[in-house]
Design an enzyme around this catalytic site. Sequence first.
Site, PDB file in Angstrom:
ATOM      1  N   ILE A 162      35.896  49.903  46.750  1.00  0.00           N
ATOM      2  CA  ILE A 162      35.481  50.493  45.473  1.00  0.00           C
ATOM      3  C   ILE A 162      34.248  49.763  44.934  1.00  0.00           C
ATOM      4  O   ILE A 162      33.983  48.615  45.318  1.00  0.00           O
ATOM      5  CB  ILE A 162      36.619  50.439  44.425  1.00  0.00           C
ATOM      6  CG1 ILE A 162      36.996  48.979  44.113  1.00  0.00           C
ATOM      7  CG2 ILE A 162      37.833  51.233  44.909  1.00  0.00           C
ATOM      8  CD1 ILE A 162      38.000  48.825  42.986  1.00  0.00           C
ATOM      9  N   GLU A 189      33.303  42.776  43.281  1.00  0.00           N
ATOM     10  CA  GLU A 189      32.588  42.256  44.451  1.00  0.00           C
ATOM     11  C   GLU A 189      31.289  43.024  44.683  1.00  0.00           C
ATOM     12  O   GLU A 189      30.253  42.438  45.019  1.00  0.00           O
ATOM     13  CB  GLU A 189      33.478  42.352  45.699  1.00  0.00           C
ATOM     14  CG  GLU A 189      34.707  41.471  45.667  1.00  0.00           C
ATOM     15  CD  GLU A 189      34.376  40.002  45.746  1.00  0.00           C
ATOM     16  OE1 GLU A 189      33.413  39.651  46.452  1.00  0.00           O
ATOM     17  OE2 GLU A 189      35.082  39.203  45.106  1.00  0.00           O
ATOM     18  N   HIS A 233      44.104  46.532  47.033  1.00  0.00           N
ATOM     19  CA  HIS A 233      43.953  45.232  46.375  1.00  0.00           C
ATOM     20  C   HIS A 233      44.100  45.366  44.868  1.00  0.00           C
ATOM     21  O   HIS A 233      44.891  44.663  44.236  1.00  0.00           O
ATOM     22  CB  HIS A 233      42.598  44.614  46.730  1.00  0.00           C
ATOM     23  CG  HIS A 233      42.440  43.219  46.225  1.00  0.00           C
ATOM     24  ND1 HIS A 233      42.043  42.930  44.931  1.00  0.00           N
ATOM     25  CD2 HIS A 233      42.623  42.018  46.836  1.00  0.00           C
ATOM     26  CE1 HIS A 233      42.004  41.613  44.763  1.00  0.00           C
ATOM     27  NE2 HIS A 233      42.342  41.050  45.902  1.00  0.00           N
ATOM     28  N   GLU A 242      47.037  43.719  42.562  1.00  0.00           N
ATOM     29  CA  GLU A 242      46.585  43.019  41.370  1.00  0.00           C
ATOM     30  C   GLU A 242      46.260  43.922  40.188  1.00  0.00           C
ATOM     31  O   GLU A 242      45.618  43.478  39.233  1.00  0.00           O
ATOM     32  CB  GLU A 242      45.363  42.157  41.723  1.00  0.00           C
ATOM     33  CG  GLU A 242      45.693  41.079  42.756  1.00  0.00           C
ATOM     34  CD  GLU A 242      44.552  40.109  42.989  1.00  0.00           C
ATOM     35  OE1 GLU A 242      43.515  40.231  42.301  1.00  0.00           O
ATOM     36  OE2 GLU A 242      44.702  39.228  43.846  1.00  0.00           O
ATOM     37  N   VAL A 249      40.431  45.286  55.962  1.00  0.00           N
ATOM     38  CA  VAL A 249      41.014  44.362  56.944  1.00  0.00           C
ATOM     39  C   VAL A 249      42.476  44.103  56.590  1.00  0.00           C
ATOM     40  O   VAL A 249      42.815  43.907  55.425  1.00  0.00           O
ATOM     41  CB  VAL A 249      40.250  43.024  56.959  1.00  0.00           C
ATOM     42  CG1 VAL A 249      40.893  42.040  57.927  1.00  0.00           C
ATOM     43  CG2 VAL A 249      38.790  43.245  57.328  1.00  0.00           C
ATOM     44  N   HIS A 278      46.639  39.519  52.328  1.00  0.00           N
ATOM     45  CA  HIS A 278      47.472  40.383  51.482  1.00  0.00           C
ATOM     46  C   HIS A 278      48.412  41.244  52.329  1.00  0.00           C
ATOM     47  O   HIS A 278      49.580  41.434  51.974  1.00  0.00           O
ATOM     48  CB  HIS A 278      46.597  41.283  50.615  1.00  0.00           C
ATOM     49  CG  HIS A 278      46.009  40.590  49.425  1.00  0.00           C
ATOM     50  ND1 HIS A 278      46.762  39.938  48.484  1.00  0.00           N
ATOM     51  CD2 HIS A 278      44.715  40.443  49.027  1.00  0.00           C
ATOM     52  CE1 HIS A 278      45.979  39.429  47.551  1.00  0.00           C
ATOM     53  NE2 HIS A 278      44.722  39.719  47.862  1.00  0.00           N
TER      54      HIS A 278
END
Length: 264
Positions: A85, A89, A146, A176, A204, A208
Amino acid sequence: MKKAVLVVSFGTSYIKAGEKNIDPIEQDIAGALPGWELRRAYTSSMIIKKLRERDGIQVDNMRQALKRLREEGYDHILVQPTHVIPGIEYEGMREDIRQEENGFGCIACGLPLLACEEDFDQAANAMVQDVASYYEAGMEIVFMGHGSDHQANEAYRRLAGKLRERGERYHIGTVEAKPDLEDVKQSVKNSQSKKVLLQPLMIVAGDHAHNDMAGEEDSWKTCLEEAGFEVTCRLRGMGEIGAIRELFVSHVRKAAEGIGEKKQ
């Protein structure tokens, strides 16, 4: 004119997972851009540090990679992220580009996986096809992303809606943010099936996926098993799916067209 494409990933300390997911994305991008030098950068300083100290592997961060390219005389740069998304980052990557863009003739940036309506449709189709045999076997399909406190986190709900258009037993949760594991548990409890497939909604299948999703203690797997479900974990990153890699290739090709327009 020296040209380079810099493929930017969050990174992973799971070397084999990187070889299965990041390497193929980079190779597909390189194949789509003959004549462009391929380079790699990671945005996670923790992963860069771990790889260096544990394995002696050096991966540049964004600014290091761009400085290196400038010093080596590269003039035209394509930056293609492998992020899911356009969140924290991705914004950090764009800021690094702004800090280092002076000295290049032209620098352009491609979009992350989920950026426009067409991306969501293509990603949903790729995901559905990838897990088709599990769905046909009557399993609830749960994708674990994530998640982020960034407004771009809404992409997960949007993608979940696209998946539900293709079948009622698809679910998305994030580690999260929202929707979270509790949302997933409630969603699958409303179904008639007692079998669940867990698969990462991450490029990847790294930490997590191995621990939060499939770990033997306090994981999504154990929580769903305690709720009475038979759980199958599939440690398969999105980078292993050819149609997902094609989306990244399409984004970098569009960015390359932008460079061509600026040259005119």
